[in-house]
Design an enzyme around this catalytic site. Structure first.
Site, PDB file in Angstrom:
ATOM      1  N   LEU A   6       0.808  -1.220   0.000  1.00  0.00           N
ATOM      2  CA  LEU A   6       0.000   0.000   0.000  1.00  0.00           C
ATOM      3  C   LEU A   6       0.844   1.274   0.000  1.00  0.00           C
ATOM      4  O   LEU A   6       0.361   2.331  -0.400  1.00  0.00           O
ATOM      5  CB  LEU A   6      -0.959   0.015   1.193  1.00  0.00           C
ATOM      6  CG  LEU A   6      -2.216  -0.830   1.023  1.00  0.00           C
ATOM      7  CD1 LEU A   6      -3.018  -0.858   2.317  1.00  0.00           C
ATOM      8  CD2 LEU A   6      -3.070  -0.321  -0.128  1.00  0.00           C
ATOM      9  N   GLU A   7       2.086   1.169   0.426  1.00  0.00           N
ATOM     10  CA  GLU A   7       2.969   2.334   0.423  1.00  0.00           C
ATOM     11  C   GLU A   7       3.640   2.555  -0.935  1.00  0.00           C
ATOM     12  O   GLU A   7       4.232   3.604  -1.183  1.00  0.00           O
ATOM     13  CB  GLU A   7       4.041   2.190   1.510  1.00  0.00           C
ATOM     14  CG  GLU A   7       3.506   2.334   2.924  1.00  0.00           C
ATOM     15  CD  GLU A   7       2.675   1.147   3.396  1.00  0.00           C
ATOM     16  OE1 GLU A   7       1.610   1.382   4.005  1.00  0.00           O
ATOM     17  OE2 GLU A   7       3.070  -0.016   3.149  1.00  0.00           O
ATOM     18  N   HIS A  27      -9.542  -8.125   2.735  1.00  0.00           N
ATOM     19  CA  HIS A  27      -8.435  -7.163   2.712  1.00  0.00           C
ATOM     20  C   HIS A  27      -7.543  -7.368   1.489  1.00  0.00           C
ATOM     21  O   HIS A  27      -7.051  -6.408   0.899  1.00  0.00           O
ATOM     22  CB  HIS A  27      -7.616  -7.287   4.004  1.00  0.00           C
ATOM     23  CG  HIS A  27      -6.520  -6.289   4.133  1.00  0.00           C
ATOM     24  ND1 HIS A  27      -6.756  -4.940   4.293  1.00  0.00           N
ATOM     25  CD2 HIS A  27      -5.177  -6.441   4.119  1.00  0.00           C
ATOM     26  CE1 HIS A  27      -5.599  -4.304   4.372  1.00  0.00           C
ATOM     27  NE2 HIS A  27      -4.628  -5.192   4.268  1.00  0.00           N
TER      28      HIS A  27
END
Length: 160
Positions: free
Chosen positions: A60-61, A89
């Protein structure tokens, strides 16, 4: 041409001489992402590119780091590994990362090689990470795709 679903794109040694390439990889699932990272770097260097490298925490980064790199490099490679768990998720992360990487490339006009594995099992990731007996090398593939696209963009800009 594609063979068995794999693009047949090759880079000649030195074809990316003078090109700058950023390789940014997630640290999560390091046994996989370390291989993707190293293979991306090797492919870029073999093509003659100058390589800078960074690690971020997780997949996600990647999009925000890639977006920043797109402002300064000719091509960017993003590597990560997202493995299906027991919750939704997985899908949320996969969709967000794919969208973010695509947007970074589109907004900047800088090619982004997507080396983020989205797999059901660890074994599937191993098969795609380019290690011994692996079926594929997605880290190398992502670097080759980004560099090849950057070279094509240079030709388009020159009208060649």
């Amino acid at each position: 041409m594609a063979h068995n679903g794999v693009a047949d794109v090759q880079l000649k040694a030195g074809s990316a001489y003078g090109m700058t390439v950023a390789v940014i990889s997630a640290s999560w699932n390091a046994d996989i992402t370390d291989q993707l990272h190293e293979h991306s770097i090797a492919a870029a260097k073999e093509a003659g590119a100058q390589v800078s490298e960074w690690r971020v925490a997780g997949a996600l980064e990647l999009p925000v780091a890639v977006a920043a790199a797109c402002k300064r490099f000719d091509a960017v490679v993003a590597n990560g590994c997202v493995i299906q768990g027991e919750t939704e998720h997985f899908r949320v992360v996969c969709d967000a990362v794919t969208y973010g990487l695509t947007r970074a490339g589109m907004d900047s006009g800088t090619p982004v090689g997507n080396g983020v594995l989205t797999v059901d099992t660890h074994e599937q990731a191993v098969d795609r990470a380019g290690g011994v007996d692996a079926k594929e090398d997605k880290g190398r593939d992502a670097a080759v795709a980004a560099i090849h696209t950057a070279l094509v963009l240079r030709q388009i800009e020159r009208g060649v």
